[in-house]
Scaffold this motif. Structure first.
Motif, mmCIF file in Angstrom:
data_model
loop_
_atom_site.group_PDB
_atom_site.id
_atom_site.type_symbol
_atom_site.label_atom_id
_atom_site.label_comp_id
_atom_site.label_asym_id
_atom_site.label_seq_id
_atom_site.Cartn_x
_atom_site.Cartn_y
_atom_site.Cartn_z
ATOM 1 N N SER A 69 -3.318 2.553 5.155
ATOM 2 C CA SER A 69 -2.564 1.435 5.721
ATOM 3 C C SER A 69 -3.290 0.799 6.894
ATOM 4 O O SER A 69 -3.174 -0.400 7.124
ATOM 5 C CB SER A 69 -1.172 1.893 6.145
ATOM 6 O OG SER A 69 -1.229 2.685 7.307
ATOM 7 N N VAL A 73 -4.944 -1.636 3.421
ATOM 8 C CA VAL A 73 -3.824 -1.704 2.494
ATOM 9 C C VAL A 73 -2.557 -1.519 3.333
ATOM 10 O O VAL A 73 -1.865 -0.512 3.237
ATOM 11 C CB VAL A 73 -3.928 -0.630 1.394
ATOM 12 C CG1 VAL A 73 -2.907 -0.879 0.297
ATOM 13 C CG2 VAL A 73 -5.318 -0.578 0.812
ATOM 14 N N ALA A 74 -2.271 -2.531 4.141
ATOM 15 C CA ALA A 74 -1.221 -2.406 5.150
ATOM 16 C C ALA A 74 0.153 -2.194 4.543
ATOM 17 O O ALA A 74 1.045 -1.645 5.204
ATOM 18 C CB ALA A 74 -1.208 -3.634 6.045
ATOM 19 N N ILE A 75 0.365 -2.582 3.308
ATOM 20 C CA ILE A 75 1.679 -2.431 2.684
ATOM 21 C C ILE A 75 2.068 -0.952 2.553
ATOM 22 O O ILE A 75 3.250 -0.622 2.416
ATOM 23 C CB ILE A 75 1.705 -3.145 1.311
ATOM 24 C CG1 ILE A 75 3.143 -3.337 0.819
ATOM 25 C CG2 ILE A 75 0.896 -2.391 0.292
ATOM 26 C CD1 ILE A 75 3.907 -4.329 1.607
ATOM 27 N N LEU A 76 1.095 -0.053 2.644
ATOM 28 C CA LEU A 76 1.384 1.385 2.577
ATOM 29 C C LEU A 76 1.870 1.943 3.919
ATOM 30 O O LEU A 76 2.293 3.085 3.989
ATOM 31 C CB LEU A 76 0.143 2.158 2.130
ATOM 32 C CG LEU A 76 -0.369 1.852 0.718
ATOM 33 C CD1 LEU A 76 -1.660 2.607 0.457
ATOM 34 C CD2 LEU A 76 0.680 2.205 -0.309
ATOM 35 N N SER A 115 2.565 -0.783 9.540
ATOM 36 C CA SER A 115 3.777 -1.606 9.480
ATOM 37 C C SER A 115 3.650 -2.805 10.409
ATOM 38 O O SER A 115 4.103 -3.911 10.079
ATOM 39 C CB SER A 115 5.002 -0.779 9.852
ATOM 40 O OG SER A 115 5.169 0.287 8.955
ATOM 41 N N VAL A 118 1.606 -5.337 8.653
ATOM 42 C CA VAL A 118 2.411 -6.049 7.648
ATOM 43 C C VAL A 118 3.240 -7.132 8.331
ATOM 44 O O VAL A 118 3.302 -8.277 7.856
ATOM 45 C CB VAL A 118 3.315 -5.075 6.864
ATOM 46 C CG1 VAL A 118 4.332 -5.829 6.042
ATOM 47 C CG2 VAL A 118 2.488 -4.177 5.980
ATOM 48 N N PHE A 122 2.900 -11.181 7.852
ATOM 49 C CA PHE A 122 4.018 -12.020 7.442
ATOM 50 C C PHE A 122 4.207 -13.179 8.410
ATOM 51 O O PHE A 122 4.385 -14.331 7.998
ATOM 52 C CB PHE A 122 5.295 -11.171 7.357
ATOM 53 C CG PHE A 122 6.505 -11.958 6.980
ATOM 54 C CD1 PHE A 122 6.688 -12.398 5.678
ATOM 55 C CD2 PHE A 122 7.470 -12.280 7.938
ATOM 56 C CE1 PHE A 122 7.807 -13.126 5.330
ATOM 57 C CE2 PHE A 122 8.585 -13.006 7.596
ATOM 58 C CZ PHE A 122 8.761 -13.445 6.291
ATOM 59 N N THR A 125 1.450 -15.708 7.936
ATOM 60 C CA THR A 125 1.665 -16.499 6.723
ATOM 61 C C THR A 125 2.716 -17.574 6.958
ATOM 62 O O THR A 125 2.539 -18.733 6.536
ATOM 63 C CB THR A 125 2.109 -15.574 5.564
ATOM 64 O OG1 THR A 125 1.112 -14.574 5.379
ATOM 65 C CG2 THR A 125 2.294 -16.352 4.283
#
Length: 135
Positions: A69, A73-76, A115, A118, A122, A125
């Motif tokens: 993460s 692969v920050a979604i992990l 987290s 993530v 967001f 974005t």
């Protein structure tokens, strides 16, 4: 000045009994079994191993997810955070200390950082979409 003199050699054949070895292996204390009040207690032959080698089974998995993460692969991140948090609660309720507690704490911290990545992604974005839609 003090002069060291070794103790006299033992006498053989003089009779008497051998002294008891204080370092001899002693029987381990009885292990508690799971009860409704404490379901995390170890039962005999539990998969976590004997006292002193008590690794939590999700420690390595949570640590790998936490490292992934942080490394892209920050979604992990939330998954690692939740897994490590649950494993730490189980380890705290266990009657025996867990030897990989550092892995669990590290996984929890890296999960928090993932987290945060993530959340920042967001927000970034949303900001980019608002800027492009306003232009």
């Amino acid at each position: 000045m003090y002069r060291f003199e070794p103790p006299p050699p033992p006498e053989f054949g003089g009779g008497g009994a051998e002294p008891e070895n204080p370092y001899a292996a002693q029987a381990p204390p009885p292990r508690p079994t799971g009860t409704p009040e404490n379901p995390y207690a170890l039962s005999p032959g539990a998969p976590w191993g004997p006292p002193g080698a008590n690794h939590h089974p999700r420690g390595t998995t949570a640590l790998v997810l936490g490292v992934l993460s942080v490394c892209g692969v920050a979604i992990l991140g939330p998954i690692a955070w939740a897994m490590a948090h649950g494993a730490l609660k189980e380890a705290d309720h266990s009657p025996y200390p867990v030897t990989n507690r550092g892995h669990l704490v590290g996984a929890q911290v890296m999960g928090m950082i993932g987290s945060l990545f993530v959340l920042l992604g967001f927000v970034w974005t949303v900001v980019v979409v608002l800027i492009v839609a306003g232009a």
